[in-house]
Write a protein that holds these residues in place. Structure first.
Motif, short mmCIF file in Angstrom:
data_model
loop_
_atom_site.label_atom_id
_atom_site.label_comp_id
_atom_site.label_asym_id
_atom_site.label_seq_id
_atom_site.Cartn_x
_atom_site.Cartn_y
_atom_site.Cartn_z
N ALA A 36 0.83 -1.21 0.00
CA ALA A 36 0.00 0.00 0.00
C ALA A 36 0.87 1.26 0.00
N ILE A 37 1.95 1.23 0.75
CA ILE A 37 2.84 2.40 0.84
C ILE A 37 3.74 2.48 -0.38
N GLY A 38 4.26 1.32 -0.81
CA GLY A 38 5.28 1.25 -1.85
C GLY A 38 6.54 0.66 -1.23
N GLU A 39 7.01 -0.45 -1.81
CA GLU A 39 8.13 -1.18 -1.20
C GLU A 39 9.38 -0.33 -1.05
N ASN A 40 9.59 0.60 -1.97
CA ASN A 40 10.79 1.44 -1.93
C ASN A 40 10.60 2.69 -1.07
N ARG A 41 9.44 2.80 -0.43
CA ARG A 41 9.18 3.98 0.40
C ARG A 41 9.00 3.64 1.88
N CYS A 42 9.30 2.39 2.23
CA CYS A 42 9.17 2.00 3.63
C CYS A 42 10.25 0.98 4.00
N SER A 43 10.51 0.89 5.29
CA SER A 43 11.42 -0.12 5.83
C SER A 43 10.65 -0.97 6.82
N ILE A 44 10.83 -2.29 6.70
CA ILE A 44 10.13 -3.24 7.56
C ILE A 44 11.01 -3.59 8.75
N TYR A 45 10.39 -3.65 9.93
CA TYR A 45 11.08 -4.09 11.15
C TYR A 45 10.22 -5.18 11.80
N THR A 46 10.84 -6.28 12.19
CA THR A 46 10.06 -7.36 12.78
C THR A 46 10.82 -8.04 13.91
N GLN A 47 10.05 -8.76 14.71
CA GLN A 47 10.61 -9.70 15.67
C GLN A 47 9.60 -10.81 15.86
N ASP A 48 10.08 -12.04 15.98
CA ASP A 48 9.21 -13.18 16.23
C ASP A 48 10.05 -14.26 16.90
N ILE A 49 9.46 -14.93 17.86
CA ILE A 49 10.22 -15.91 18.64
C ILE A 49 10.55 -17.17 17.85
N SER A 50 9.82 -17.40 16.76
CA SER A 50 9.95 -18.65 16.01
C SER A 50 11.01 -18.57 14.90
N GLN A 51 11.90 -19.56 14.87
CA GLN A 51 12.90 -19.62 13.81
C GLN A 51 12.24 -19.92 12.47
N LYS A 52 11.22 -20.81 12.46
CA LYS A 52 10.51 -21.12 11.23
C LYS A 52 9.83 -19.86 10.69
N SER A 53 9.25 -19.10 11.60
CA SER A 53 8.57 -17.87 11.19
C SER A 53 9.54 -16.92 10.53
N SER A 54 10.72 -16.75 11.09
CA SER A 54 11.70 -15.82 10.53
C SER A 54 12.17 -16.27 9.15
N SER A 55 12.29 -17.58 8.95
CA SER A 55 12.67 -18.09 7.64
C SER A 55 11.57 -17.84 6.61
N LEU A 56 10.31 -18.03 7.03
CA LEU A 56 9.18 -17.74 6.15
C LEU A 56 9.15 -16.27 5.77
N LEU A 57 9.36 -15.43 6.77
CA LEU A 57 9.31 -13.98 6.54
C LEU A 57 10.41 -13.55 5.59
N ARG A 58 11.60 -14.11 5.74
CA ARG A 58 12.70 -13.78 4.83
C ARG A 58 12.31 -14.13 3.40
N LEU A 59 11.74 -15.31 3.19
CA LEU A 59 11.30 -15.70 1.85
C LEU A 59 10.27 -14.71 1.33
N ASN A 60 9.33 -14.30 2.18
CA ASN A 60 8.30 -13.36 1.77
C ASN A 60 8.90 -12.01 1.39
N LEU A 61 9.87 -11.54 2.14
CA LEU A 61 10.52 -10.26 1.81
C LEU A 61 11.25 -10.34 0.47
N ILE A 62 11.92 -11.47 0.23
CA ILE A 62 12.63 -11.64 -1.03
C ILE A 62 11.65 -11.68 -2.20
N LEU A 63 10.53 -12.39 -2.02
CA LEU A 63 9.53 -12.49 -3.09
C LEU A 63 8.86 -11.15 -3.37
N ASN A 64 8.90 -10.25 -2.39
CA ASN A 64 8.14 -9.00 -2.51
C ASN A 64 9.01 -7.75 -2.59
#
Length: 545
Positions: A250-278
């Motif tokens: 909605a904002i534009g990928e080149n106009r924002c920076s994402i910050y996250t934290q999650d306790i799950s290692q699987k979750s972080s791996s999924l999120l990394r894949l999602n960031l790369i795809l997007n």
């Protein structure tokens, strides 16, 4: 559209093939199957993205029968210069990293070792950009040795050959200019089997796209998007990042920076894949695996970092008694202003951890910042305790935007009714309360029943919220003073007017109606008197025997 549909089908077929390979080698529904599929898919994506970017820069590669052979013949300096011209979201690959190279080497001895070594070399070469870190500072690299999950050493070469033969079948290159709904479809399909069986082990990573779209459209209205740039977007319980992706688009990928934290290692791996795809690779260094509540990572000096936008679908119930006492400290008094949930008497009873996430989010919001959080609907009306304390804080500090109460079973994996709480530290005006509980269509989702909103219903919620429109039995815009008068309730139903219908009639019609009512009453009174006489008569006839 034709290209998008074509590649959706090809991608789903690839994922199905990889699952079939895993099943054939004894890893069907195994915990490691997910790692193999996601990492293989990522390798394929990085390879084809490199090819796409290389051909844009060097037209000779685009017209060559074998672009890999032409690139392999380039000098190291030319190859380095070409890679410097590529965007930061493209992995740095060498000719020996390409899928075509491994395909040509598949009959060599120890192919599994070559396959694993190739992926590990890609990970090491791209560690600075693509590695996710833990809250302790360790880096979680892109790839592992995938063949290690095959217990029988003699089958590892064949397993890796089967994978590389599937990856060489087609290229993603033609879809890198497509819209992001394509990637969302792939991603949902990729994890659907890990999000079943009453929640399954991957339910925590999955938020319905309808909820994510509504949150993004309200947080970043289309009429104001052109003015939003250089902003930070945070999710303290990120899961796979569905909420973040929708806000970033909605904002534009080149106009924002994402910050996250999650306790799950699987979750972080999924999120990394999602960031790369997007196209959000630039935010991967801000992805942290760790416990947000006990050890929040993102800070400015010693203080918590504040963000422009925050989204979250936090866990509702979780026993955190093992670290509860360390939260009750002087430095956490301000962060957990409404209190810390008490340990339940029974070990089986779980604690309301969402209350901690909510307070953390409020404390992490910039002045003028906005947030959207999924909460159990009970939160919006609780008459005491931490829930009411949080609502009272939001009202007193005038940082509410509104609430949307969603239909039941909007999440297939939980029977809990949910609402979306919207915060806006800049809103000093009316607060919008929407009761959308009657919307949606019930469908079967595996063994569960789920409610699905139509696009028109989603848009109705968004438009009503953004225009602060009063709609009978659906929405109401109220002042902070009105909310305080209702004991800080955020339930739309408590503010709806009680309607009394008036009908215009003539004097003659009125007289006739009144005469009718009077006649009916006299008849009823007469019957009542007769009944009284009969009752007294019956009582008089009673005798003691």
């Amino acid at each position: 559209m034709v290209v998008e549909l074509e590649f959706q089908q090809k991608t789903k077929a690839l994922i199905d093939s990889l699952k079939s390979i895993c099943a054939n080698y004894g890893l069907g529904n195994d915990g490691n199957e997910f790692k193999i599929i996601t990492q293989t898919f990522l390798y394929k994506f990085l390879n084809d993205k490199f090819a796409y970017e290389a051909k844009k820069i060097n037209p000779t590669l685009a017209s060559a029968e074998s672009w890999e052979a032409v690139l392999a013949a380039m000098s190291e300096n030319d190859l380095e210069m070409m890679q410097l011209q590529m965007g930061g979201d493209t992995a740095r690959l060498k000719p020996q990293h390409f899928i075509s190279h491994l395909f040509s080497q598949q009959n060599t001895a120890d192919f599994a070792k070559l396959f694993d070594d190739t992926l590990l070399d890609i990970a090491i070469s791209n560690n600075d950009v693509f590695a996710v870190k833990t809250d302790g500072g360790a880096k979680v690299v892109l790839f592992e040795r995938l063949s290690q999950y095959i217990a029988d050493d003699s089958k590892r070469d064949a397993f890796c050959r089967a994978i590389i033969n599937k990856l060489v079948d087609f290229s993603f290159e033609r879809i890198f200019t497509q819209k992001f709904d394509f990637y969302a479809t792939i991603f949902e399909y990729l994890i659907k089997d890990y999000n079943s069986n009453s929640g399954g082990k991957y339910a925590e990573y999955f938020t319905p796209h309808a909820v994510a779209r509504i949150m993004a459209e309200i947080l970043v209205p289309r009429t104001t998007r052109s003015n939003v740039r250089n902003v930070s977007v945070y999710d303290p319980s990120a899961g796979s990042g569905t909420l973040l992706m929708n806000v970033a688009h909605a904002i534009g990928e080149n106009r924002c920076s994402i910050y996250t934290q999650d306790i799950s290692q699987k979750s972080s791996s999924l999120l990394r894949l999602n960031l790369i795809l997007n196209n959000l690779v630039h935010s991967i260094p801000n992805v942290v695996q760790g416990n947000t509540i006990s050890h929040p990572y993102h800070k400015d000096g010693s203080a918590l970092k504040r963000f422009d936008y925050i989204v979250s679908n936090p866990p509702f119930k979780l026993d955190f008694s093992d670290f509860r006492d360390e939260l009750d400290s002087k430095e956490n008094k301000q962060r957990f202003f409404a209190g810390i949930p008490k340990v339940k008497p029974k070990a089986t009873d779980k604690m309301e951890i969402y209350q901690l996430f909510l307070q953390h989010i409020i404390h992490s919001l910039k002045p003028g910042g906005k947030a959207a959080v999924v909460v159990p609907t009970g939160f919006i009306t609780a008459q005491s305790g931490i829930d009411k304390g949080i609502r009272q804080y939001l009202v007193e500090h005038k940082m509410l935007a509104g609430v949307v109460s969603m239909p039941s079973n909007i999440f297939a994996t939980t029977g809990t009714n949910v609402s979306i709480l919207f915060m806006d530290a800049g809103n000093k005006d009316k607060v919008v309360l929407i009761d959308a509980s009657s919307l949606g269509e019930k469908i079967k989702d595996g063994k569960n029943q789920r409610t699905v909103l139509t696009p028109a219903e989603e848009q109705r919620i968004v438009d009503t919220f953004n225009t602060k429109e009063d709609v009978e039995d659906f929405s109401v815009a109220v002042s902070y003073e009105e909310i305080e008068a209702k004991n800080y309730s955020l339930s739309a139903g408590q503010y709806f007017d009680v309607k009394i219908e008036y009908v215009d009639i003539t004097q003659a019609e009125f007289t006739e109606k009144m005469q009718g009512f009077t006649s009916n009453l006299e008849s009823l009174f007469g019957q009542s008197r007769k009944l009284e006489v009969e009752i007294k008569k019956q009582f008089a006839g009673l005798k003691y025997e």
